[in-house]
Motif scaffolding. Sequence first.
Motif, PDB file in Angstrom:
ATOM      1  N   LYS A 360      93.915  41.394  56.887  1.00 25.17           N
ATOM      2  CA  LYS A 360      92.915  40.513  57.491  1.00 25.17           C
ATOM      3  C   LYS A 360      92.827  39.159  56.798  1.00 25.17           C
ATOM      4  CE  LYS A 360      90.024  44.296  59.222  1.00 25.17           C
ATOM      5  NZ  LYS A 360      88.702  44.983  59.121  1.00 25.17           N
ATOM      6  N   THR A 361      93.429  39.032  55.615  1.00 25.05           N
ATOM      7  CA  THR A 361      93.388  37.730  54.930  1.00 25.05           C
ATOM      8  C   THR A 361      94.415  36.753  55.487  1.00 25.05           C
ATOM      9  OG1 THR A 361      94.997  38.306  53.187  1.00 25.05           O
ATOM     10  CG2 THR A 361      92.684  38.905  52.807  1.00 25.05           C
ATOM     11  N   LEU A 362      95.375  37.246  56.270  1.00 25.55           N
ATOM     12  CA  LEU A 362      96.372  36.347  56.848  1.00 25.55           C
ATOM     13  C   LEU A 362      95.692  35.394  57.826  1.00 25.55           C
ATOM     14  CD1 LEU A 362      99.290  38.854  57.521  1.00 25.55           C
ATOM     15  CD2 LEU A 362      99.061  37.251  55.620  1.00 25.55           C
ATOM     16  N   THR A 363      95.982  34.134  57.703  1.00 22.96           N
ATOM     17  CA  THR A 363      95.308  33.113  58.497  1.00 22.96           C
ATOM     18  C   THR A 363      96.113  32.770  59.743  1.00 22.96           C
ATOM     19  OG1 THR A 363      96.383  31.372  57.237  1.00 22.96           O
ATOM     20  CG2 THR A 363      94.241  32.128  56.448  1.00 22.96           C
ATOM     21  N   LEU A 390     104.446  28.418  57.424  1.00 21.47           N
ATOM     22  CA  LEU A 390     103.117  27.847  57.644  1.00 21.47           C
ATOM     23  C   LEU A 390     102.747  27.857  59.124  1.00 21.47           C
ATOM     24  CD1 LEU A 390     103.321  24.822  55.182  1.00 21.47           C
ATOM     25  CD2 LEU A 390     101.779  26.781  54.969  1.00 21.47           C
ATOM     26  N   LEU A 391     103.739  27.702  59.982  1.00 22.30           N
ATOM     27  CA  LEU A 391     103.483  27.740  61.420  1.00 22.30           C
ATOM     28  C   LEU A 391     103.261  29.168  61.924  1.00 22.30           C
ATOM     29  CD1 LEU A 391     106.046  25.049  62.624  1.00 22.30           C
ATOM     30  CD2 LEU A 391     103.557  24.837  62.527  1.00 22.30           C
ATOM     31  N   ARG A 392     103.482  30.139  61.043  1.00 29.98           N
ATOM     32  CA  ARG A 392     103.158  31.542  61.344  1.00 29.98           C
ATOM     33  C   ARG A 392     101.790  31.893  60.748  1.00 29.98           C
ATOM     34  NH1 ARG A 392     106.003  35.758  64.271  1.00 29.98           N
ATOM     35  NH2 ARG A 392     104.948  37.714  63.715  1.00 29.98           N
ATOM     36  N   SER A 396      96.927  32.372  53.097  1.00 27.79           N
ATOM     37  CA  SER A 396      96.285  33.684  53.234  1.00 27.79           C
ATOM     38  C   SER A 396      94.847  33.685  52.746  1.00 27.79           C
ATOM     39  CB  SER A 396      97.080  34.734  52.448  1.00 27.79           C
ATOM     40  OG  SER A 396      97.119  34.407  51.067  1.00 27.79           O
ATOM     41  N   GLY A 397      94.288  32.518  52.505  1.00 31.14           N
ATOM     42  CA  GLY A 397      92.924  32.490  52.003  1.00 31.14           C
ATOM     43  C   GLY A 397      92.878  32.887  50.538  1.00 31.14           C
ATOM     44  N   ASP A 408      98.470  33.947  45.743  1.00 33.24           N
ATOM     45  CA  ASP A 408      98.045  33.834  47.136  1.00 33.24           C
ATOM     46  C   ASP A 408      98.821  32.700  47.784  1.00 33.24           C
ATOM     47  OD1 ASP A 408      96.114  35.693  46.450  1.00 33.24           O
ATOM     48  OD2 ASP A 408      94.549  34.178  46.169  1.00 33.24           O
ATOM     49  N   LEU A 409      99.298  32.920  49.002  1.00 32.74           N
ATOM     50  CA  LEU A 409      99.974  31.845  49.715  1.00 32.74           C
ATOM     51  C   LEU A 409      98.980  30.739  50.050  1.00 32.74           C
ATOM     52  CD1 LEU A 409     102.293  33.844  52.139  1.00 32.74           C
ATOM     53  CD2 LEU A 409     102.925  32.671  50.020  1.00 32.74           C
ATOM     54  N   MET A 410      99.400  29.501  49.894  1.00 33.00           N
ATOM     55  CA  MET A 410      98.521  28.350  50.069  1.00 33.00           C
ATOM     56  C   MET A 410      98.666  27.759  51.468  1.00 33.00           C
ATOM     57  SD  MET A 410      99.414  26.659  46.364  1.00 33.00           S
ATOM     58  CE  MET A 410      98.448  25.158  46.578  1.00 33.00           C
TER      59      MET A 410
END
Length: 521
Positions: A360-363, A390-392, A396-397, A408-410
Amino acid sequence: MSSVGTSVSVSCDDPQSEAEIRAQAFTAEEARAAGCEPIVWDDDDPDRSPGADSDFEDDAGAGSGDGAGVVIDTQAMDEPSYLPRVPDAAVAARVGRAWDRIERWLGAHASATLRKLRFPVEPERVARWEDDHDRRLPDDLYASYLRHDGADGNLGEGFPLPPSYGLLGLAEIDYINWGRCQDLVLEGVRENADPEHGTWHGTLMPVGSDSHGAELFVEPRSGRVGESPSGGSLRYDGPMGWPSYVAMLEELARSLESGAALRDWYPTVTSGCELRWADEPAESLPGGCAGGARPSPSPTPTVAPTPEKLSPAQARASGCLPGRRAPVVRVPDPAVTARVATVWRRIERWLARKAPVTYKTLTPPARPLDIAKAEAAMGLRFPDDLRASLLRHDGSGEWGFGPAPFYDLMSAKDTRAGWKMLCDFLLGGPEEMVGTWWDGHLIPFADAHDGGYLFIDTRTGKTGEYYNESGLTFEGDDVWPSYLALLKATARSLETGRPIRGWRPTVKKGELDWKSTRNPR
């Protein structure tokens, strides 16, 4: 892309993306109503040649027909003079007394910060600024610039306003306003161009800026001080909202003298004799920090930079001083996009089944324009695998999904802010830091929230690690041939349960966690 005057010219590699940007951007009239310069699109004036200026058309052959052309009176084109005005005497006196108190306290307790306050702005420069912009600075801000033109240092490292706004100079009003206006005009959200409740307006005057893209500003009609958080709405009733700039200076002086909180923050002093603001009051201030009379109000000759500091050429070579450019939306290579999408589907499938809390953290996807803005601000071109990722998912918050062991991915915006923060520190440091502590050619893409980042080296495509205490690492467990290679290895580790360079995926209460196999517990 190019610029004409202070307007911005935008073009995109992808016609469809350009059409979408044009459709949502402000019209020229809307941009001017928002106090900003309009966008000049490449085909707005197809007959205009680069550098052409209608004010200086060639009149050769006109009139007498002798081909003599235009005779220009160069004496009439001399630089105009600007007559400084005198701010209200009572307001100027209040500003002067507030700065007297601030400087006196700094001289006794934080002399390193005192020495970072810049010399006054020449009155003629302030007068020219007002003439060029056809508007007046509030008298208290005007009087303050005649005392100090901001402070040296970035991100609150010079003279910090709570909690970490760096005091800006006169010229920086235009620099900050240009970037905020560009965002406002390209986004094209009409209600955001409201100086009361929107996200920005071109008439606002930035007086402080922090590493997260937030600004402290003065609203010139009322003189109020407000805050503009990155991506948020303007606030006049927040922690740093004030009825006037001089009221803020007076309360700042009171807080320094008494040690009491300035709204939510207490003054403290570092071991290096620099003022900072903290959540709790300081038990005591360090000794030995007195001294150093405040800079003379009379300008002194400029001292050549010491060899240890970055020269302008070294600063440019560091990659941290890119030229100003307009954002260009680019489409990643379709084959790369397909490979990135395949890997992400594997990761998403595993997270949804095994670690739903982390899933659920995936943006949602990043907006192509946000990526383009980050590239323009950084002067870099994102690799296609990072762009496609990034376009996907636009990161990830905070405390979300990312590479092992604790990254964490930015998002595109966080990448831009992180790069700026590190570059600002680099530009203020010695030349030995370039390429060892940080380098402007690197793109941070994952944040450890402890002073560490993973980065992509745009010169090689390889990943590496940065840590604020040790600098850059270009070899070891955090180095991968590409961003996509790291993403693939992460997906493989999730699916098989096998460690990825010493870290095994585990799940606790629906959250992904990475456990070390080298020091099992």
